[in-house]
Design a protein around this motif. Structure first.
Motif, PDB file in Angstrom:
ATOM      1  N   HIS A  52      73.463 -55.114 -10.770  1.00  0.00           N
ATOM      2  CA  HIS A  52      71.775 -54.585 -10.714  1.00  0.00           C
ATOM      3  C   HIS A  52      70.535 -54.863 -10.361  1.00  0.00           C
ATOM      4  N   ASN A  53      70.097 -54.533  -9.512  1.00  0.00           N
ATOM      5  CA  ASN A  53      68.444 -54.051  -9.464  1.00  0.00           C
ATOM      6  C   ASN A  53      68.144 -53.433  -9.712  1.00  0.00           C
ATOM      7  N   PRO A  54      66.935 -53.547 -10.621  1.00  0.00           N
ATOM      8  CA  PRO A  54      66.272 -54.368 -11.389  1.00  0.00           C
ATOM      9  C   PRO A  54      66.952 -55.001 -12.988  1.00  0.00           C
TER      10      PRO A  54
ATOM     11  N   THR B   6      77.895 -47.738  -2.358  1.00  0.00           N
ATOM     12  CA  THR B   6      78.479 -48.144  -3.115  1.00  0.00           C
ATOM     13  C   THR B   6      77.752 -49.672  -2.352  1.00  0.00           C
ATOM     14  N   ASP B   7      76.758 -49.980  -3.237  1.00  0.00           N
ATOM     15  CA  ASP B   7      75.979 -51.390  -2.902  1.00  0.00           C
ATOM     16  C   ASP B   7      76.665 -52.592  -3.772  1.00  0.00           C
ATOM     17  N   GLU B   8      76.698 -53.498  -2.612  1.00  0.00           N
ATOM     18  CA  GLU B   8      77.206 -55.322  -3.160  1.00  0.00           C
ATOM     19  C   GLU B   8      76.676 -56.278  -2.621  1.00  0.00           C
ATOM     20  N   ALA B   9      75.377 -55.486  -3.303  1.00  0.00           N
ATOM     21  CA  ALA B   9      73.772 -56.243  -2.674  1.00  0.00           C
ATOM     22  C   ALA B   9      74.339 -57.929  -3.820  1.00  0.00           C
ATOM     23  N   TYR B  10      74.728 -58.052  -4.359  1.00  0.00           N
ATOM     24  CA  TYR B  10      74.759 -58.918  -5.802  1.00  0.00           C
ATOM     25  C   TYR B  10      76.485 -59.165  -5.762  1.00  0.00           C
ATOM     26  N   GLU B  11      77.032 -58.688  -4.697  1.00  0.00           N
ATOM     27  CA  GLU B  11      78.586 -59.545  -5.605  1.00  0.00           C
ATOM     28  C   GLU B  11      78.799 -60.531  -5.707  1.00  0.00           C
TER      29      GLU B  11
ATOM     30  N   HIS C 121      77.528 -54.943   2.197  1.00  0.00           N
ATOM     31  CA  HIS C 121      76.882 -56.076   1.737  1.00  0.00           C
ATOM     32  C   HIS C 121      76.515 -56.670   2.764  1.00  0.00           C
ATOM     33  N   THR C 122      75.549 -57.537   2.208  1.00  0.00           N
ATOM     34  CA  THR C 122      74.466 -58.681   2.831  1.00  0.00           C
ATOM     35  C   THR C 122      74.626 -59.602   2.776  1.00  0.00           C
ATOM     36  N   LEU C 123      74.383 -60.734   3.610  1.00  0.00           N
ATOM     37  CA  LEU C 123      73.910 -62.111   3.696  1.00  0.00           C
ATOM     38  C   LEU C 123      72.545 -62.206   2.763  1.00  0.00           C
ATOM     39  N   SER C 124      72.042 -61.170   2.903  1.00  0.00           N
ATOM     40  CA  SER C 124      70.875 -61.437   2.218  1.00  0.00           C
ATOM     41  C   SER C 124      70.412 -62.548   0.621  1.00  0.00           C
ATOM     42  N   LYS C 125      71.323 -61.526  -0.304  1.00  0.00           N
ATOM     43  CA  LYS C 125      71.672 -62.650  -1.637  1.00  0.00           C
ATOM     44  C   LYS C 125      72.528 -63.589  -1.574  1.00  0.00           C
ATOM     45  N   THR C 126      73.772 -62.874  -1.172  1.00  0.00           N
ATOM     46  CA  THR C 126      74.361 -63.876  -1.320  1.00  0.00           C
ATOM     47  C   THR C 126      74.721 -65.542  -0.837  1.00  0.00           C
TER      48      THR C 126
ATOM     49  N   ALA D  24      67.398 -63.181   7.963  1.00  0.00           N
ATOM     50  CA  ALA D  24      68.550 -62.755   8.981  1.00  0.00           C
ATOM     51  C   ALA D  24      68.761 -61.544   9.520  1.00  0.00           C
ATOM     52  N   ARG D  25      68.817 -60.549   9.130  1.00  0.00           N
ATOM     53  CA  ARG D  25      68.973 -59.603   9.177  1.00  0.00           C
ATOM     54  C   ARG D  25      70.377 -58.950   9.024  1.00  0.00           C
ATOM     55  N   ILE D  26      71.629 -59.636   8.456  1.00  0.00           N
ATOM     56  CA  ILE D  26      72.745 -59.466   8.317  1.00  0.00           C
ATOM     57  C   ILE D  26      73.304 -58.511   7.136  1.00  0.00           C
TER      58      ILE D  26
ATOM     59  N   PHE E  28      65.989 -48.324  -9.492  1.00  0.00           N
ATOM     60  CA  PHE E  28      67.166 -48.624  -8.286  1.00  0.00           C
ATOM     61  C   PHE E  28      66.097 -49.687  -7.523  1.00  0.00           C
ATOM     62  N   TRP E  29      66.812 -50.257  -6.514  1.00  0.00           N
ATOM     63  CA  TRP E  29      66.697 -50.801  -5.619  1.00  0.00           C
ATOM     64  C   TRP E  29      65.567 -50.406  -4.698  1.00  0.00           C
ATOM     65  N   PRO E  30      63.968 -50.585  -4.896  1.00  0.00           N
ATOM     66  CA  PRO E  30      62.852 -49.919  -4.589  1.00  0.00           C
ATOM     67  C   PRO E  30      63.315 -48.991  -3.381  1.00  0.00           C
TER      68      PRO E  30
ATOM     69  N   SER F 227      72.099 -54.346  11.093  1.00  0.00           N
ATOM     70  CA  SER F 227      70.515 -55.261  10.156  1.00  0.00           C
ATOM     71  C   SER F 227      70.202 -55.830   9.551  1.00  0.00           C
ATOM     72  N   GLY F 228      71.499 -55.667   8.246  1.00  0.00           N
ATOM     73  CA  GLY F 228      71.773 -55.982   6.863  1.00  0.00           C
ATOM     74  C   GLY F 228      71.145 -55.013   6.215  1.00  0.00           C
ATOM     75  N   ALA F 229      71.846 -54.342   4.536  1.00  0.00           N
ATOM     76  CA  ALA F 229      71.726 -53.460   4.031  1.00  0.00           C
ATOM     77  C   ALA F 229      70.961 -52.029   3.906  1.00  0.00           C
ATOM     78  N   THR F 230      69.683 -52.254   4.000  1.00  0.00           N
ATOM     79  CA  THR F 230      68.687 -51.697   4.529  1.00  0.00           C
ATOM     80  C   THR F 230      69.185 -50.568   5.422  1.00  0.00           C
ATOM     81  N   ALA F 231      69.186 -51.375   6.650  1.00  0.00           N
ATOM     82  CA  ALA F 231      69.514 -50.853   7.741  1.00  0.00           C
ATOM     83  C   ALA F 231      70.865 -50.105   7.586  1.00  0.00           C
TER      84      ALA F 231
HETATM   85  C1  LIG Z   1      70.526 -53.845  -4.043  1.00  0.00           C
HETATM   86  C2  LIG Z   1      70.097 -54.341  -3.158  1.00  0.00           C
HETATM   87  N1  LIG Z   1      70.536 -53.670  -1.846  1.00  0.00           N
HETATM   88  C3  LIG Z   1      70.099 -54.113  -1.051  1.00  0.00           C
HETATM   89  C4  LIG Z   1      69.216 -54.058  -0.266  1.00  0.00           C
HETATM   90  C5  LIG Z   1      68.352 -54.975   0.565  1.00  0.00           C
HETATM   91  O1  LIG Z   1      69.448 -55.230   1.592  1.00  0.00           O
HETATM   92  P1  LIG Z   1      69.107 -56.652   3.074  1.00  0.00           P
HETATM   93  O2  LIG Z   1      68.289 -57.896   3.243  1.00  0.00           O
HETATM   94  O3  LIG Z   1      70.825 -56.402   3.735  1.00  0.00           O
HETATM   95  O4  LIG Z   1      68.404 -55.296   4.047  1.00  0.00           O
HETATM   96  C6  LIG Z   1      68.588 -55.478  -1.592  1.00  0.00           C
HETATM   97  C7  LIG Z   1      67.650 -55.851  -1.883  1.00  0.00           C
HETATM   98  O5  LIG Z   1      66.721 -56.597  -2.342  1.00  0.00           O
HETATM   99  C8  LIG Z   1      69.041 -54.856  -2.711  1.00  0.00           C
HETATM  100  O6  LIG Z   1      68.264 -55.130  -4.368  1.00  0.00           O
END
Ligand SMILES: Cc1ncc(COP(=O)(O)O)c(C=O)c1O
Length: 392
Positions: free
Chosen positions: A177-179, A205-210, A236-241, A247-249, A125-127, A99-103
């Motif tokens: 990288h975030n931020p 390894t966090d690919e959120a912004y791949e 990986h996440t569909l949030s940014k890409t 959608a939380r995927i 880092f990503w908060p 349910s998203g990269a956070t979960a």
């Molecule tokens: C680096 C990073 N990883 C993960 C996430 C969260 O992703 P998700 O929305 O899939 O939980 C974020 C969201 O801002 C992010 O910046």
């Protein structure tokens, strides 16, 4: 021992940041508020991926549980995406829909970490990464890193090495990288991986912004490196890409032993990701290529425009600028609050830098993709004088 009326120790680590004071200030001026503190996009996802397009007539049992593992069509679509983007074919048994990269990070931390274990968290880092680790009763060890990459003599390996203890079990890495908007170069990643191997660490390894990188070749994913493949767990996440944060995927993949444990733990977290949105996600993955290209170009323009307006280096990727506001603060200020208040008075909300690391109390974060271009331009017009005028 009874706990009522108290809560657990590690629940205290789950402080959520409240922007309401700043928001109230901005509202008091009765003006348009530019919400550049939210890390999201103004773009709608491809139509076929949108929630309102998922139909029970096409997907019997649309609102039933999905398999814990994930919808087979979604796993296939993700594997095809990874083949196209990264040139690697993943074993479907080793992919878990989350349910998203956070979960995803939360489940993985639950699987890997014992109370008191330490995770190296290069900062800023990503908060949420800090909170996810801390809510497991583990210790996020903050290592100032991304803002130091250009310092003469900066030694990525040495700074991480100094933070190792006998409780260190994992290293978290995020690029683009975030931020800070930095994309780590191969040599820096090599240095980080040497530390991980030397101390037998898991690599998260966090690919959120791949997909969000500007004017350069697609960055190589960390998890693909042959020498750390046995210890790398990718998110990986569909949030940014694909602009589908609501959608939380997301997806997690890694080596066999740990993926079985992750799947087991996932059962007790959310059981499965939202089934209707898994079908939407399939469409995003199948049809979203042009959307990604367009977003990359729009986000690059926005990022460059923001950096130029505020007089800082242009981002290499991601959706944020991270700015040192210390010259906009009185020498006695303990953090960036007075500056954030001035920005809020001008109608612009930014994120306090400390949410990305304790060493960044006087920094602020700005998301350049949360509002459409015209609004971003208007917000920058308000911000530029505030950033360019140092406190006397
Ligand atoms: C680096 C990073 N990883 C993960 C996430 C969260 O992703 P998700 O929305 O899939 O939980 C974020 C969201 O801002 C992010 O910046």
């Amino acid at each position: 021992m009874p706990r009522f009326p108290n809560v657990s120790e590690h629940a205290h680590s789950a402080s959520h940041r409240v922007y309401s004071n700043l928001e109230q200030r901005a509202l008091a001026e009765k003006q348009h508020i530019y919400r550049l503190h939210v890390g999201d996009t103004y773009r709608d996802p491809v139509p076929a991926a949108q929630a309102e397009r998922q139909l029970s007539s096409e997907h019997p049992g649309l609102h039933n549980y999905a398999p814990v593992h994930g919808e087979p069509s979604l796993i296939d679509a993700f594997i095809a995406y990874v083949e196209g983007r990264h040139g690697e074919t993943l074993n479907p048994d080793l992919v878990q829909v989350m349910s998203g990269a956070t979960a995803g990070l939360s489940v993985v931390c639950q699987v890997l970490l014992e109370l008191g274990d330490e995770v190296l968290l290069p900062s800023p880092f990503w908060p949420l990464s800090r909170g996810v680790i801390a809510t497991k009763g583990a210790v996020p060890v903050q290592v100032p890193f991304y803002t130091r990459l250009d310092e003469p003599g900066f030694d990525a390996e040495a700074v991480l090495e100094r933070a190792i203890t006998d409780r260190t079990v994992a290293l978290y890495i995020n690029t683009p990288h975030n931020p800070t908007g930095r994309v780590l170069c191969g040599a820096t990643i090599d240095a980080m991986m040497r530390v991980a191997k030397r101390h037998d660490l898991w690599v998260l390894t966090d690919e959120a912004y791949e997909e969000i990188y500007f004017d350069r070749e697609p960055p190589d994913a960390v998890w693909k490196r042959a020498d750390i493949r046995d210890r790398a767990i990718a998110f990986h996440t569909l949030s940014k890409t694909y602009g589908l944060a609501g959608a939380r995927i997301g997806f997690t993949h890694g080596p066999e032993g740990v993926m079985n444990a992750i799947r087991g733990m996932q059962t007790f977290h959310t059981y499965c990701a939202s089934r209707p949105m898994q079908f939407g996600a399939v469409e995003a993955l199948r049809q979203g290529g042009a959307w990604i290209e367009e977003s990359r170009s729009l986000y690059r323009d926005a990022g460059y425009q923001a950096a130029d307006a505020l007089g800082v280096p242009r981002p290499e990727g991601g959706t944020f600028l991270y700015l040192d506001a210390s010259s906009q603060l009185d020498p006695g200020a303990v953090d960036c609050t007075p500056f954030l208040e001035r920005c809020a008075d001008a109608g612009v909300l930014l994120t306090p830098g400390r949410s990305c690391g304790d060493d960044y109390a006087k920094w602020v974060r700005l998301c350049f993709t949360s509002v459409p271009p015209a609004q971003l331009a208007a917000a920058l017009q308000k911000l530029a004088p505030l950033f360019r005028t140092p406190i006397a």
